[in-house]
Design a protein around this motif. Structure first.
Motif, PDB file in Angstrom:
ATOM      1  N   GLN A 158      -9.744  12.257  -4.374  1.00 58.98           N
ATOM      2  CA  GLN A 158     -10.960  11.899  -5.104  1.00 58.98           C
ATOM      3  C   GLN A 158     -10.909  10.446  -5.589  1.00 58.98           C
ATOM      4  O   GLN A 158     -11.922   9.746  -5.596  1.00 58.98           O
ATOM      5  CB  GLN A 158     -11.151  12.837  -6.302  1.00 58.98           C
ATOM      6  N   LYS A 159      -9.711   9.999  -5.965  1.00 59.73           N
ATOM      7  CA  LYS A 159      -9.557   8.650  -6.516  1.00 59.73           C
ATOM      8  C   LYS A 159      -9.673   7.562  -5.447  1.00 59.73           C
ATOM      9  O   LYS A 159     -10.132   6.443  -5.747  1.00 59.73           O
ATOM     10  CB  LYS A 159      -8.197   8.530  -7.221  1.00 59.73           C
ATOM     11  N   ILE A 160      -9.245   7.859  -4.226  1.00 58.85           N
ATOM     12  CA  ILE A 160      -9.179   6.793  -3.220  1.00 58.85           C
ATOM     13  C   ILE A 160     -10.024   7.093  -1.992  1.00 58.85           C
ATOM     14  O   ILE A 160      -9.889   6.408  -0.971  1.00 58.85           O
ATOM     15  CB  ILE A 160      -7.716   6.520  -2.794  1.00 58.85           C
ATOM     16  N   GLU A 161     -10.887   8.062  -2.080  1.00 58.10           N
ATOM     17  CA  GLU A 161     -11.691   8.447  -0.916  1.00 58.10           C
ATOM     18  C   GLU A 161     -12.439   7.231  -0.355  1.00 58.10           C
ATOM     19  O   GLU A 161     -13.053   6.455  -1.080  1.00 58.10           O
ATOM     20  CB  GLU A 161     -12.696   9.531  -1.301  1.00 58.10           C
ATOM     21  N   GLY A 162     -12.331   7.075   0.950  1.00 61.20           N
ATOM     22  CA  GLY A 162     -13.000   5.975   1.626  1.00 61.20           C
ATOM     23  C   GLY A 162     -12.202   4.688   1.682  1.00 61.20           C
ATOM     24  O   GLY A 162     -12.645   3.710   2.290  1.00 61.20           O
ATOM     25  N   ARG A 163     -11.009   4.672   1.052  1.00 62.62           N
ATOM     26  CA  ARG A 163     -10.181   3.463   1.032  1.00 62.62           C
ATOM     27  C   ARG A 163      -9.110   3.557   2.120  1.00 62.62           C
ATOM     28  O   ARG A 163      -7.975   3.949   1.877  1.00 62.62           O
ATOM     29  CB  ARG A 163      -9.533   3.303  -0.353  1.00 62.62           C
ATOM     30  N   GLU A 164      -9.479   3.227   3.324  1.00 63.78           N
ATOM     31  CA  GLU A 164      -8.540   3.249   4.440  1.00 63.78           C
ATOM     32  C   GLU A 164      -8.581   1.900   5.161  1.00 63.78           C
ATOM     33  O   GLU A 164      -9.651   1.288   5.248  1.00 63.78           O
ATOM     34  CB  GLU A 164      -8.891   4.374   5.410  1.00 63.78           C
ATOM     35  N   PRO A 165      -7.446   1.410   5.653  1.00 65.32           N
ATOM     36  CA  PRO A 165      -6.114   1.989   5.521  1.00 65.32           C
ATOM     37  C   PRO A 165      -5.600   1.931   4.079  1.00 65.32           C
ATOM     38  O   PRO A 165      -6.113   1.175   3.255  1.00 65.32           O
ATOM     39  CB  PRO A 165      -5.259   1.126   6.456  1.00 65.32           C
ATOM     40  N   ILE A 166      -4.572   2.724   3.811  1.00 72.32           N
ATOM     41  CA  ILE A 166      -3.999   2.824   2.469  1.00 72.32           C
ATOM     42  C   ILE A 166      -2.641   2.125   2.475  1.00 72.32           C
ATOM     43  O   ILE A 166      -1.710   2.568   3.159  1.00 72.32           O
ATOM     44  CB  ILE A 166      -3.835   4.297   2.050  1.00 72.32           C
ATOM     45  N   HIS A 167      -2.543   1.035   1.746  1.00 70.78           N
ATOM     46  CA  HIS A 167      -1.290   0.270   1.673  1.00 70.78           C
ATOM     47  C   HIS A 167      -0.570   0.677   0.387  1.00 70.78           C
ATOM     48  O   HIS A 167      -0.796   0.086  -0.675  1.00 70.78           O
ATOM     49  CB  HIS A 167      -1.568  -1.228   1.680  1.00 70.78           C
ATOM     50  N   GLU A 168       0.272   1.676   0.485  1.00 70.72           N
ATOM     51  CA  GLU A 168       0.932   2.189  -0.722  1.00 70.72           C
ATOM     52  C   GLU A 168       2.074   1.277  -1.156  1.00 70.72           C
ATOM     53  O   GLU A 168       2.969   0.955  -0.375  1.00 70.72           O
ATOM     54  CB  GLU A 168       1.470   3.597  -0.483  1.00 70.72           C
ATOM     55  N   GLN A 169       2.031   0.862  -2.418  1.00 69.69           N
ATOM     56  CA  GLN A 169       3.075   0.022  -2.992  1.00 69.69           C
ATOM     57  C   GLN A 169       3.673   0.684  -4.230  1.00 69.69           C
ATOM     58  O   GLN A 169       3.018   1.475  -4.898  1.00 69.69           O
ATOM     59  CB  GLN A 169       2.512  -1.338  -3.394  1.00 69.69           C
ATOM     60  N   ASP A 170       4.915   0.312  -4.506  1.00 67.97           N
ATOM     61  CA  ASP A 170       5.571   0.740  -5.740  1.00 67.97           C
ATOM     62  C   ASP A 170       6.164  -0.484  -6.417  1.00 67.97           C
ATOM     63  O   ASP A 170       6.617  -1.424  -5.741  1.00 67.97           O
ATOM     64  CB  ASP A 170       6.696   1.743  -5.455  1.00 67.97           C
ATOM     65  N   ARG A 171       6.171  -0.464  -7.752  1.00 68.57           N
ATOM     66  CA  ARG A 171       6.826  -1.545  -8.487  1.00 68.57           C
ATOM     67  C   ARG A 171       8.246  -1.135  -8.833  1.00 68.57           C
ATOM     68  O   ARG A 171       8.494  -0.006  -9.286  1.00 68.57           O
ATOM     69  CB  ARG A 171       6.061  -1.890  -9.768  1.00 68.57           C
TER      70      ARG A 171
END
Length: 258
Positions: free
Chosen positions: A236-249
């Motif tokens: 629900q939070k990221i719907e439509g946001r593709e591609p998804i570049h997942e990052q971590d700090r």
């Protein structure tokens, strides 16, 4: 229901991706590993063991206490003759004194029962002038708000109990620096690092990774039903946001053996 690192079903959970180029560039800011000996403590499925070999290390030893996960690491890195593996506790490896020029550890410190024992072992393994690099998350790192790039933040929004779990195990920046100095390390510094964990071209790829809890020990603290709720929340939070570049700090601590 914490993760069982020895269970066959978790064999491949830490071997399914490669270290991002940004991570390799970051390591190069602190050390030039070309031709050097590296020990990767808590290597898991060999993702970063492979990364050090790609950076030109002469020999890399991956150490992990799970023979099950090391099986996947050996398979993943079989094309790298400079890589070998050793099954043992990261705090008592039984490897020779001064057998490394670089000791590296990523995402292990919060699993260690006695961090001082861990730093003493890292110091013992390093040759004089060797560099110790510890990559882990502090509580400040994990509490960065959730976004399309920082998915981990959504874990705690959806399930505050996960944050309580993290509070009991995440190392503090000041404490890590203190314990490294107490173990004999000099020139101890800490740095922030945003690392791309993985790029997902489609939501279904991320959904599968989350559903399998791939490489995310924290998600083993959720029931299957709770995990499904979390996946729906993130969708629900990221719907439509593709591609998804997942990052971590992350926080990275660097010290030198005098």
């Amino acid at each position: 229901m914490s993760i069982d690192f020895h269970a066959p079903k978790n064999r491949d959970t830490y071997s399914s991706r490669r270290a991002d180029s940004g991570w390799r560039e970051a390591m190069g800011r602190w050390v030039d590993p070309a031709g050097l000996r590296v020990i990767d403590l808590g290597c898991g499925g060999g993702i970063y063991t492979e990364g050090w070999a790609e950076l030109g290390a002469g020999h890399v030893v991956g150490v992990d206490f799970s023979e099950t996960i090391l099986e996947a690491a050996r398979e993943k890195t079989k094309e790298f003759p400079e890589i070998s593996y050793h099954c043992s506790d990261a705090c008592q490896t039984a490897l020779p004194d001064e057998s490394a020029d670089i000791v590296f550890s990523r995402a292990l410190l919060h699993h260690v029962k006695n961090s001082q024992d861990f730093f003493h072992e890292a110091y013992r393994l390093l040759a004089p002038g060797g560099v110790c690099i510890i990559q882990n998350r502090t509580l400040a790192d994990v509490t960065v708000p959730g976004s399309a790039d920082h998915l981990r933040g959504f874990f705690f929004e959806a399930f505050p109990k996960l944050l309580a779990f993290e509070q009991n195990r995440r190392p503090a920046d000041e404490q890590v620096r203190k314990e490294m100095r107490q173990s004999g390390f000099t020139q101890v510094t800490s740095h922030q690092l945003w690392e791309v964990r993985r790029t997902y071209q489609r939501w279904v790829e991320l959904e599968r990774d989350l559903g399998n809890r791939t490489g995310r020990s924290l998600l083993h603290e959720l029931t299957d039903q709770e995990l499904r709720q979390l996946i729906n929340y993130i969708h629900q939070k990221i719907e439509g946001r593709e591609p998804i570049h997942e990052q971590d700090r992350w926080t990275v601590w660097v010290g030198v053996k005098g």
